[in-house]
Design a protein around this motif. Structure first.
Motif, short mmCIF file in Angstrom:
data_model
loop_
_atom_site.label_atom_id
_atom_site.label_comp_id
_atom_site.label_asym_id
_atom_site.label_seq_id
_atom_site.Cartn_x
_atom_site.Cartn_y
_atom_site.Cartn_z
N SER A 1 0.73 -1.15 0.06
CA SER A 1 -0.01 -0.12 -0.02
C SER A 1 0.99 1.40 -0.08
CB SER A 1 -0.93 0.08 1.30
OG SER A 1 -1.78 -0.94 1.42
N SER A 2 0.43 2.23 -0.86
CA SER A 2 0.90 3.45 -0.65
C SER A 2 0.00 4.61 -0.40
CB SER A 2 1.45 3.88 -2.11
OG SER A 2 2.78 3.08 -2.47
N TYR A 3 0.36 5.56 0.48
CA TYR A 3 -0.49 6.44 0.91
C TYR A 3 -0.12 7.99 0.48
CZ TYR A 3 -1.68 2.44 3.95
OH TYR A 3 -2.11 1.22 4.38
N TRP A 4 -0.88 8.78 0.40
CA TRP A 4 -0.53 10.15 0.23
C TRP A 4 -1.72 10.93 0.89
CZ3 TRP A 4 -1.10 6.70 -3.77
CH2 TRP A 4 -2.28 6.37 -4.42
N GLU A 5 -1.55 12.36 0.92
CA GLU A 5 -2.39 13.34 1.58
C GLU A 5 -3.88 13.07 1.44
OE1 GLU A 5 -2.76 18.10 2.33
OE2 GLU A 5 -1.24 17.37 1.19
N ASP A 6 -4.32 12.59 -0.03
CA ASP A 6 -5.68 12.77 0.01
C ASP A 6 -5.91 11.26 -0.31
OD1 ASP A 6 -5.91 15.30 0.23
OD2 ASP A 6 -5.31 15.39 -2.12
N GLY A 7 -5.20 10.10 -0.05
CA GLY A 7 -5.75 8.87 -0.10
C GLY A 7 -4.51 7.88 -0.44
N GLY A 8 -4.99 6.80 -0.91
CA GLY A 8 -3.89 5.88 -1.30
C GLY A 8 -4.26 4.84 -2.02
N GLN A 9 -3.49 3.87 -2.47
CA GLN A 9 -3.78 2.60 -3.21
C GLN A 9 -3.01 1.25 -2.75
OE1 GLN A 9 -3.13 3.56 -7.36
NE2 GLN A 9 -3.60 1.32 -7.90
N SER A 10 -3.78 0.23 -3.05
CA SER A 10 -3.26 -1.05 -2.57
C SER A 10 -3.25 -1.92 -3.63
CB SER A 10 -3.91 -1.74 -1.47
OG SER A 10 -4.04 -0.75 -0.20
N TRP A 11 -2.19 -3.03 -3.63
CA TRP A 11 -1.94 -4.10 -4.62
C TRP A 11 -1.71 -5.29 -3.77
CZ3 TRP A 11 0.45 0.60 -4.53
CH2 TRP A 11 0.48 1.57 -5.79
N LEU A 12 -2.51 -6.25 -4.49
CA LEU A 12 -2.32 -7.80 -3.97
C LEU A 12 -1.47 -8.27 -5.01
CD1 LEU A 12 -3.31 -9.87 -2.21
CD2 LEU A 12 -4.86 -10.63 -3.99
N ILE A 13 -0.05 -8.82 -4.50
CA ILE A 13 0.70 -9.27 -5.35
C ILE A 13 1.23 -10.79 -5.08
CG2 ILE A 13 3.29 -9.02 -5.97
CD1 ILE A 13 2.98 -5.91 -5.03
N GLN A 14 0.96 -11.56 -6.13
CA GLN A 14 1.25 -13.23 -6.02
C GLN A 14 2.71 -13.29 -6.32
OE1 GLN A 14 -2.89 -13.67 -7.53
NE2 GLN A 14 -2.68 -15.47 -6.28
N VAL A 15 3.53 -14.07 -5.95
CA VAL A 15 4.92 -14.34 -6.25
C VAL A 15 5.12 -15.91 -6.12
CG1 VAL A 15 7.04 -13.95 -5.79
CG2 VAL A 15 5.55 -12.27 -5.29
N TRP A 16 5.75 -16.17 -7.52
CA TRP A 16 6.09 -17.74 -7.39
C TRP A 16 7.36 -17.58 -7.88
CZ3 TRP A 16 1.64 -15.85 -9.48
CH2 TRP A 16 0.68 -16.30 -9.16
N GLN A 17 8.51 -18.16 -7.18
CA GLN A 17 9.86 -18.42 -7.34
C GLN A 17 10.40 -19.76 -7.31
OE1 GLN A 17 12.31 -15.79 -7.27
NE2 GLN A 17 13.80 -17.21 -7.96
N LYS A 18 10.88 -20.33 -8.50
CA LYS A 18 11.69 -21.55 -8.56
C LYS A 18 12.96 -21.49 -9.52
CE LYS A 18 10.31 -26.16 -10.04
NZ LYS A 18 9.23 -27.07 -10.77
N ASN A 19 14.05 -21.70 -8.39
CA ASN A 19 15.29 -21.55 -9.08
C ASN A 19 15.53 -20.24 -9.52
OD1 ASN A 19 15.81 -24.42 -8.26
ND2 ASN A 19 14.95 -25.10 -10.04
N GLU A 20 15.96 -19.86 -10.93
CA GLU A 20 16.34 -18.84 -11.14
C GLU A 20 15.02 -17.98 -11.87
OE1 GLU A 20 19.17 -17.27 -10.87
OE2 GLU A 20 20.01 -18.95 -9.65
N ALA A 21 13.72 -18.53 -11.84
CA ALA A 21 12.66 -18.07 -12.55
C ALA A 21 11.81 -17.51 -11.55
CB ALA A 21 11.77 -19.22 -13.44
N THR A 22 11.31 -16.27 -11.79
CA THR A 22 10.30 -15.55 -10.89
C THR A 22 9.03 -15.02 -12.01
OG1 THR A 22 11.91 -14.73 -9.63
CG2 THR A 22 9.91 -13.86 -9.29
N ARG A 23 7.86 -15.38 -11.22
CA ARG A 23 6.67 -15.13 -11.73
C ARG A 23 6.05 -14.24 -10.81
NH1 ARG A 23 1.90 -17.27 -14.39
NH2 ARG A 23 0.52 -15.78 -14.57
N ILE A 24 5.44 -12.86 -11.35
CA ILE A 24 4.71 -12.15 -10.42
C ILE A 24 3.57 -11.55 -10.91
CG2 ILE A 24 4.85 -9.66 -9.21
CD1 ILE A 24 8.12 -10.25 -9.65
N ARG A 25 2.36 -11.62 -10.16
CA ARG A 25 1.17 -11.16 -10.68
C ARG A 25 0.59 -9.97 -9.72
NH1 ARG A 25 -2.96 -15.78 -10.45
NH2 ARG A 25 -2.13 -16.11 -12.23
N LEU A 26 0.26 -8.69 -10.30
CA LEU A 26 0.07 -7.63 -9.53
C LEU A 26 -1.53 -7.36 -9.95
CD1 LEU A 26 3.04 -7.10 -10.93
CD2 LEU A 26 2.98 -5.29 -8.99
#
Length: 249
Positions: free
Chosen positions: A86-111
């Motif tokens: 979550s990031s916040y600023w004076e008049d509000g903010g925004q959140s992100w749900l982030i899923q992460v899969w890591q296997k050896n040298e490969a990384t998958r991210i879903r935002l």
């Protein structure tokens, strides 16, 4: 078509429910933030004598020793987990749900940001290449500049390796804290030139950064937390691009 639309609505409801559960757990329904109070720290947790915690012998953590202790940690080669950023600023903010899969040298991210309703953003780092697509694709943006990016940047999380490079004089507090029932290493760093206070919470079990806050005076302007990581290796299907299929090896 109606069935597909219904599945899409159900999927969105499941996603919103997941965010609500995390928000309930960590009290993030409001962008108003409580006064900045660091948790009580201890150089060594109670019960961490000769046997340590879980059989591991723990080193003493203070502002003077925290960098040396963190250098001994290693992230797991394979895991999966969910984050809430979550990031916040004076008049509000925004959140992100982030899923992460890591296997050896490969990384998958879903935002996903339920607040905007935008399609999921998928990032895949593998074989020195960064691939990005939205929703189910099929269009995929490819870049060989993956060496210039880290998985931490793509997850919108601070890298605790930054803690290792900071001037020790900027570390204002450090120790073990019991956060949500789990012992973690906490380090509070005064960032320059912004004068923000960056607080890292690192798991002593997995070596993963599990929570963090960036504070501007008495206000939190950034917050990260993570569910406990699943250390089982994700399936190979999580590291496929749209249209790709698993091959028998």
């Amino acid at each position: 078509m109606k069935a597909r639309r219904l599945l899409g609505v159900l999927g969105a409801l499941v996603l919103v429910a997941a965010v609500v559960l995390l928000a309930l757990r960590f009290g993030w329904f409001s962008t108003a933030t409580a006064p900045v109070i660091l948790p009580d720290t201890t150089a060594l947790p109670t019960g961490a004598g000769e046997g340590g915690i879980g059989g591991a012998t723990l080193a003493e953590v203070t502002p003077e020793t925290v960098q040396a202790v963190v250098r001994t940690l290693a992230r797991p080669d394979s895991y999966s987990r969910r984050l809430l950023v979550s990031s916040y600023w004076e008049d509000g903010g925004q959140s992100w749900l982030i899923q992460v899969w890591q296997k050896n040298e490969a990384t998958r991210i879903r935002l996903t940001s339920p607040e905007t309703g935008d399609a999921d953003k998928n990032c895949l780092l593998r074989d020195g290449e960064l691939c990005i697509w939205y929703g189910d694709g099929p269009e995929v943006f490819r870049s060989e500049a993956a060496q210039q990016l880290s998985a931490d940047i793509l997850q919108m999380i601070p890298s605790y390796e930054d803690l290792l490079q900071t001037d020790p004089a900027q570390i204002e507090d450090a120790g073990y804290v019991n956060l949500y029932g789990t012992w973690r290493i906490m380090a509070a760093v005064r960032e320059k030139p912004t004068d923000y206070l960056m607080v890292y919470y690192i798991s002593i079990d997995t070596g993963l950064l599990e929570a963090a806050e960036r504070r501007d005076g008495d206000k939190v302007i950034y917050r990260l937390t993570s569910e406990q990581a699943d250390l089982a290796a994700p399936g190979d299907e999580m590291f496929l691009l749209p249209g790709e299929e698993l091959t028998n090896s």
